[in-house]
Design a protein around this motif. Sequence first.
Motif, short mmCIF file in Angstrom:
data_model
loop_
_atom_site.label_atom_id
_atom_site.label_comp_id
_atom_site.label_asym_id
_atom_site.label_seq_id
_atom_site.Cartn_x
_atom_site.Cartn_y
_atom_site.Cartn_z
N TRP A 122 0.81 -1.21 0.00
CA TRP A 122 0.00 0.00 0.00
C TRP A 122 0.85 1.28 0.00
CZ3 TRP A 122 -1.17 -4.49 2.75
CH2 TRP A 122 -2.30 -5.18 2.29
N ILE A 175 -4.51 4.14 -4.63
CA ILE A 175 -5.32 5.36 -4.58
C ILE A 175 -5.33 6.01 -5.95
CG2 ILE A 175 -5.51 7.65 -3.52
CD1 ILE A 175 -4.07 6.35 -1.03
N LEU A 277 -2.61 12.46 -1.44
CA LEU A 277 -3.24 12.88 -0.19
C LEU A 277 -3.59 14.37 -0.21
CD1 LEU A 277 -0.97 14.46 1.71
CD2 LEU A 277 -0.28 12.15 2.27
N THR A 280 -7.31 15.00 -0.63
CA THR A 280 -8.02 14.94 0.64
C THR A 280 -7.84 16.25 1.40
OG1 THR A 280 -7.47 12.59 0.68
CG2 THR A 280 -8.26 13.56 2.74
N ARG A 326 3.76 11.42 4.24
CA ARG A 326 3.45 9.99 4.12
C ARG A 326 4.79 9.26 3.90
NH1 ARG A 326 -2.01 8.55 1.42
NH2 ARG A 326 -2.50 6.87 2.85
N GLY A 359 -0.50 8.08 7.26
CA GLY A 359 -0.79 7.16 6.16
C GLY A 359 0.28 6.17 5.79
N GLY A 362 -0.17 2.69 3.79
CA GLY A 362 -1.53 2.73 3.25
C GLY A 362 -2.62 3.00 4.26
N ARG A 363 -2.26 3.36 5.50
CA ARG A 363 -3.28 3.73 6.49
C ARG A 363 -4.12 4.87 5.92
NH1 ARG A 363 -3.05 3.37 12.31
NH2 ARG A 363 -1.93 1.45 11.86
N ASP A 364 -5.45 4.73 6.06
CA ASP A 364 -6.36 5.74 5.50
C ASP A 364 -6.08 7.12 6.09
OD1 ASP A 364 -7.81 4.68 3.54
OD2 ASP A 364 -9.61 4.26 4.74
N THR A 366 -7.97 10.78 6.05
CA THR A 366 -9.28 11.31 5.65
C THR A 366 -9.41 12.80 5.95
OG1 THR A 366 -10.25 10.89 7.80
CG2 THR A 366 -10.33 9.07 6.21
N HIS A 394 -1.47 8.79 13.63
CA HIS A 394 -2.50 7.74 13.75
C HIS A 394 -2.25 6.77 14.89
CE1 HIS A 394 -3.88 8.57 9.62
NE2 HIS A 394 -2.64 8.48 9.22
#
Lengths: 397, 105, 311
Positions: A122, A175, A277, A280, A326, A359, A362-364, A366, A394
């Motif tokens: 990811w 993505i 990202l 977002t 990221r 992230g 691949g951690r979301d 948002t 996170h």
Amino acid sequence: MTEYKPIKKVVSGNYAAAYGALHARVQVVAAYPITPQTSIIEKIAEFIANGETDIQYVPVESEHSAMAACIGASATGARVFTATAAQGLALMHEMLHWASGSRLPIVMVNANRALAPPWSVWDEQTDSLSQRDTGWMQFYAENNQEVYDGVLMAFKIAEDKRVSLPAMIVESAFILSHTYDIVEMIPQELVDEFLPPRDPLYTLTDFDNPISVGALATPNDYYEFRYKEAMAMERAKKVIKEVGREFGERFGRDYSQMIETYRTEDAEIVFMGMGSLMGTVKEAVDVLRKEGYKVGAVKVRWFRPFPKEELYQLAKEVPAIAVVDRNFSFGQEGILFNESKGVLFNTDARPLMKDYIVGLGGRDFTVNDVRTIARDMKKTLEKGKVKEEVVWYHLKR
Amino acid sequence: MAESPFKADIERVKREYSEKMTPGAVARIPGSSVVNKTGSWRVFMPEFNRDKCVRCYLCYIYCPEPAIYLDEENYPVFDYDYCKGCGICANECPTDAIVMVRETK
Amino acid sequence: MEIPESVKKRLTLPAEEHFYAGHTACQGCGASLGLRYVLKAYGKKTIVAIPACCSTIIAGAWPYNTLDANLFHTAFATTGAVISGIEAALKALGYKVKGEDGVMVVGWAGDGGTADIGLQALSGFLERGHDAVYIMYDNEAYMNTGIQRSGSTPYGAWTTNTPGGKRHFLEKRHKKKVIDIVIAHEIPYAATASDAYPEDFLRKLRKAQKIPGPSFIQLFAPCPTGWRSPTDKSIEIARLAVQTAYFPLFEYENGKYRINMPSPKKEPKPIEEFLKLQGRFKYMTKEDVETLQQWVNHEWEKLKKLAEVFG
């Protein structure tokens, strides 16, 4: 100039890259399969199978060989394309230096993927950022359109004789790579007007005047070769802006700036980052603006060469910058944070800067995450100093 | 003795070589190694006895430099500017027309 | 370099020289002699790729160049891949590659760069079927880094990382048979050659040029510096390697084996004759020599059988 009527196609980021290579009239492709890049090469193989192109496709036995074959082909005088990700890019490392040292304008798409172990397929930017010092230009695409546009512009910039350096177009794993979106493609004859055939700095095909490339350089000469490369990378900034402007004039999407600012005019807090990202983040900026936050966003398009001047101009105006990285450099901090902080050191710009590590693997990430960061950043701004420079955002505590 | 066949090349290299740095470390003068006179490495030198020579060319064929060329009459000529004195020619000569002697210079 | 017409007529090799003097190879170097032969065979319409090896240095430091042919210096592991890319680009650009008047793409790599670090790229090149010639010049160790063992170093040889000494720490593995690995790819043409037999080598180079697809030649190229042998004995040693059947000359062409030298009908010379001229074998005991002889005998019998069955 023929009138521009775009051809709209719904494609994945990978297919956008493949179409970019096709429309750039690439002559040689050497690549090795790796998730999440593989469908780029599959698509190119399909173009060949359907007789849409005469690309010489070399299905090599490793990424190290992929880049080596690209180097051989590019030195011979062909326009060359390849794609990879994560482990593959890491395996190429030696040859990335070789491509830039030989001053070959190879264009490669890297699908950002987290490095193992533990295994991950990811999104994460550490793979491409680890290749920071290889002498490759790096363009981070926010969406599939930018992948397509990026490939076309990259060839023009890389092949410009003032530059003659390889370029990497970076897209996010899944993505972008596997997500379908509308991409406006450019009719072939208009691409041809924008991107003429390659005129190489040197080739291995002048048999009456043979050359040698990359011979041993003694300490008396090596230093100057590196200076030449450094200057080429500096000149690339000018060429990037020129080509980005021309692209905008021809096709309506302007890339004349190495960074893209979004609602930063009166912003107290600016979120800075690269790649997908930032889509977002921009959406979050709209939400936060409605909530009364004075926020904006800055997307760093080109990480190499680094947009030093642009970031300084921005930092002069903005009280606080939240970098969303990221990626991570062990023993230090997020890589974009580190770089952008560094360029401000000898200047009068002193924004409060914080680094949010987001992230990884691949951690979301948002809109709500950006809102949380905005609240944290607001507190920092009120206190007037940064207590915790790097935040592992996170983390399950 | 016939003139060294590399003479013209040396002049060419000196004429064309410039300090201009070429991106990618491109060297544009083929055969430019001839400006490097490797004869100075020599400890033993080949001494040639024309009377014994049967013009078999083995010395010419096996010279790794190459520092042996051939004259109009098919006899070997030793280019002492480049001969490093390895002695392969003397070892391979079927008639002992070449012997290695200590360099006196 | 001008060669008199009278000489050209009698020469068994092309008179044209595309490998120039003034290079920095050691005295009696078999690698430089081999490269001289290659360029005699292929001339100027050639692109040579050289990975990290002695030839990197022999070809000259920038801005000098020993070669009168296009030369691309590349990384250690990449010879097979780089020549694949060069060939693909030539085809994309509309050049005729290989054959009588085609462009010759030549990979010129040492034994370390072929048997060890470059083996994967070599395999890929062979299996994909590119029109190029890969020449492994075999001096049986990493000579450019200062004589370390490679997969191609023979049993009993001293090298700086198998140094002999009181504990008898020598190379205990037999020479890796790279040519057999190559033949396992069933390419159209593979051969062994030797600096001592240039006419044979040139004939093979020309055959490699004519036959479409990938060709491979393993050239035995003595290294006086690494083999601790007198510089004038390079050719003699290379000749003895053939005569003792330690390094027999043979061809593999479209599935058929043919032995060139030594004669399969005669008993080869004992390996001792090859060993005694070289200081690198001085630590070998009588038993070691016997072990090596057994290996040579076994490999020679195997080759003879292959030539008999698939001749």
